[in-house]
Design a protein around this motif. Structure first.
Motif, mmCIF file in Angstrom:
data_model
loop_
_atom_site.group_PDB
_atom_site.id
_atom_site.type_symbol
_atom_site.label_atom_id
_atom_site.label_comp_id
_atom_site.label_asym_id
_atom_site.label_seq_id
_atom_site.Cartn_x
_atom_site.Cartn_y
_atom_site.Cartn_z
ATOM 1 N N UNK A 50 -0.424 8.639 -5.928
ATOM 2 C CA UNK A 50 -1.397 8.156 -4.952
ATOM 3 C C UNK A 50 -2.713 8.916 -5.065
ATOM 4 N N UNK A 51 -2.629 10.181 -5.495
ATOM 5 C CA UNK A 51 -3.847 10.983 -5.655
ATOM 6 C C UNK A 51 -4.709 10.492 -6.810
ATOM 7 N N UNK A 52 -4.165 9.688 -7.718
ATOM 8 C CA UNK A 52 -4.929 9.203 -8.866
ATOM 9 C C UNK A 52 -5.487 7.803 -8.655
ATOM 10 N N UNK A 100 -5.980 2.733 2.821
ATOM 11 C CA UNK A 100 -4.940 2.985 1.833
ATOM 12 C C UNK A 100 -5.553 3.136 0.446
ATOM 13 N N UNK A 101 -5.227 4.223 -0.291
ATOM 14 C CA UNK A 101 -5.899 4.463 -1.584
ATOM 15 C C UNK A 101 -5.609 3.393 -2.635
ATOM 16 N N UNK A 130 0.797 -1.213 0.000
ATOM 17 C CA UNK A 130 0.000 0.000 0.000
ATOM 18 C C UNK A 130 0.834 1.268 0.000
ATOM 19 N N UNK A 131 0.210 2.372 -0.354
ATOM 20 C CA UNK A 131 0.912 3.661 -0.448
ATOM 21 C C UNK A 131 1.400 4.151 0.915
ATOM 22 N N UNK A 132 0.614 3.922 1.965
ATOM 23 C CA UNK A 132 0.941 4.495 3.268
ATOM 24 C C UNK A 132 2.311 4.038 3.756
ATOM 25 N N UNK A 182 -4.435 15.035 -9.115
ATOM 26 C CA UNK A 182 -2.982 14.955 -9.088
ATOM 27 C C UNK A 182 -2.370 16.340 -8.899
ATOM 28 N N UNK A 183 -2.908 17.317 -9.611
ATOM 29 C CA UNK A 183 -2.316 18.659 -9.558
ATOM 30 C C UNK A 183 -2.557 19.350 -8.220
#
Length: 424
Positions: A132-134, A204-205, A81-83, A146-147
């Motif tokens: 991770x934002x996407x 987690x995204x 996961x990203x975290x 993302x931006x």
């Protein structure tokens, strides 16, 4: 491999909103450390090595550290996961900052490079945050989400360089080595980001997005056809744009240091140098991040390729100022501002293009590959930039960077045609 997290569509929207907010806050904190490292690394390297030509090794070490860790952190994100990947990056940076301060105290150039390498490894985590934002973003909002995360770095990234003067004054009061005072702020910010990700980045995204794909929820919205040719061009555009930015930015503090001494009749103090460098880098970092939401929205509405090319046009303007106005402090500031804007447009659109051109099973792997290649290429550019500056001055560096810009523009039709063919 960690278990996926199943989300219904309504909860996905809520989790995505909270994820973007958490990542944005983490980038504010990470930007403080990034701004200090960019501004002071080259000065410390020149001081400890006794050579301007070796000053580029500081930025090279930052990008090399990011390059080495980008793929392992991406694999860790894929598995756990990203975290966990982001918090490990924070730990690398914390240790690196401590080593840099110690290296300056004992005046060890090799140890300085080791510390900066670890800070760069931490920056690999900061880069991963934008992807991770996407993970849970709807396709129509990928560029925007993302931006927003990229934009949030503006606060810390601009604040970091502007704190060089106060940091240096504080460092002198408590007996720290020259040009290291602001690293105290970096330590505090990185520690705060570490705690933030552990506490707030739940669920987690990436694991949540995998659960959506696996269960079929919103599958048509999140799953995409794989388009490898488009992905390759996106990687090229992001890496090439990063090379242009790093090559010029890495040598600007050294160039400004010489200008500051000339402006003060050869007797500039460390505060004189850090004030000029800090202001210029703050303008540059603002250009890198402040308008990223605008570029993200444009990438969603105009298309990724058009915004990538807009970035190259901004690069051309920046390099024009660097060539014709490199002996004027205002001209250099304008050049660095445009350089940051060009980087923002190109990397925001390029990252969004890479994400939408990659099937979910390949997306994280390619994102790690993109970050790694981007950083390896920039590390080489930073090393070469020191030699170019030494031989051909700042104007020669602008000419060399323009070659890369031209290459990205010349190859852009292949990326555009590949995308049309894939969609048609």
């Amino acid at each position: 491999m960690s278990a996926t997290v199943a989300l219904d569509p309504q909860r996905r929207v809520r989790v995505q909103r909270r994820t973007v907010l958490t990542l944005a806050a983490g980038q504010v904190l990470g930007g403080i450390a990034f701004g200090s490292t960019v501004s002071l690394g080259a000065l410390l390297a020149a001081d400890l090595s006794g050579s301007d030509a070796l000053s580029g090794l500081a930025t090279a070490a930052t990008t090399l550290g990011a390059a080495i860790c980008a793929i392992p952190l991406a694999r860790m994100a894929q598995a756990l996961g990203r975290r966990r990947a982001l918090t490990l990056g924070n730990l690398f940076a914390l240790v690196g900052v401590g080593i840099v301060i110690f290296a300056a105290a004992i005046r060890s150039f090799p140890l300085l490079i080791v510390g900066i390498l670890l800070i760069g490894a931490g920056n690999a985590g900061n880069l991963q945050a934008r992807f991770a934002a996407t993970d849970l973003a709807a396709p129509a909002h990928r560029g925007r989400d993302l931006s927003i995360v990229v934009w949030s770095t503006t606060v810390g990234g601009v604040t970091g360089p502007l704190m060089l003067g106060p940091g240096e004054a504080l460092g002198q009061i408590i007996g720290m080595p020259p040009n290291t005072g602001s690293y105290l702020f970096s330590l505090i910010a990185q520690a705060a980001a570490f705690v933030l990700y552990i506490v707030a980045l739940r669920p987690d995204p990436l694991l949540s997005a995998r659960g959506l794909v696996d269960t079929g929820a919103t599958a048509t919205a999140l799953a995409v056809q794989d388009r490898p040719r488009v992905a390759r061009y996106a990687i090229l555009a992001v890496a090439g744009s990063h090379v242009v930015m790093v090559a010029v930015m890495a040598m600007t503090p050294v160039h400004l240091s010489h200008m500051a001494h000339a402006m003060h009749g050869g007797h500039a103090t460390s505060q004189d140098v850090t004030a000029l460098v800090g202001t210029t880098i703050a303008i540059h970092v603002a250009g890198m991040y402040a308008l990223s939401p605008v570029f993200g929205i444009l990438a969603d509405r105009w298309g990724r390729m058009r915004v990538i090319l807009l970035g190259q046009a901004l690069f051309a303007g920046a390099l024009g100022f660097a060539f014709f106005a490199n002996e004027d402090a205002t001209g250099v500031m304008v050049a660095l501002g445009l350089l940051g804007l060009g980087w923002s447009a190109s990397t925001v659109a390029g990252a969004a293009l890479l994400t939408e051109a990659s099937a979910p099973r390949l997306r994280t792997k390619r994102q790690g590959l993109s970050d790694s290649l981007m950083s390896f290429a920039a590390a080489g550019a930073a090393v070469l930039a020191g030699g170019v500056l030494d031989l051909f001055a700042y104007a020669g560096l602008a000419v060399a960077a323009m070659v890369v810009v031209i290459g990205i523009v010349v190859l852009s039709p292949a990326g555009r045609l590949a995308r049309i063919a894939a969609e048609g």
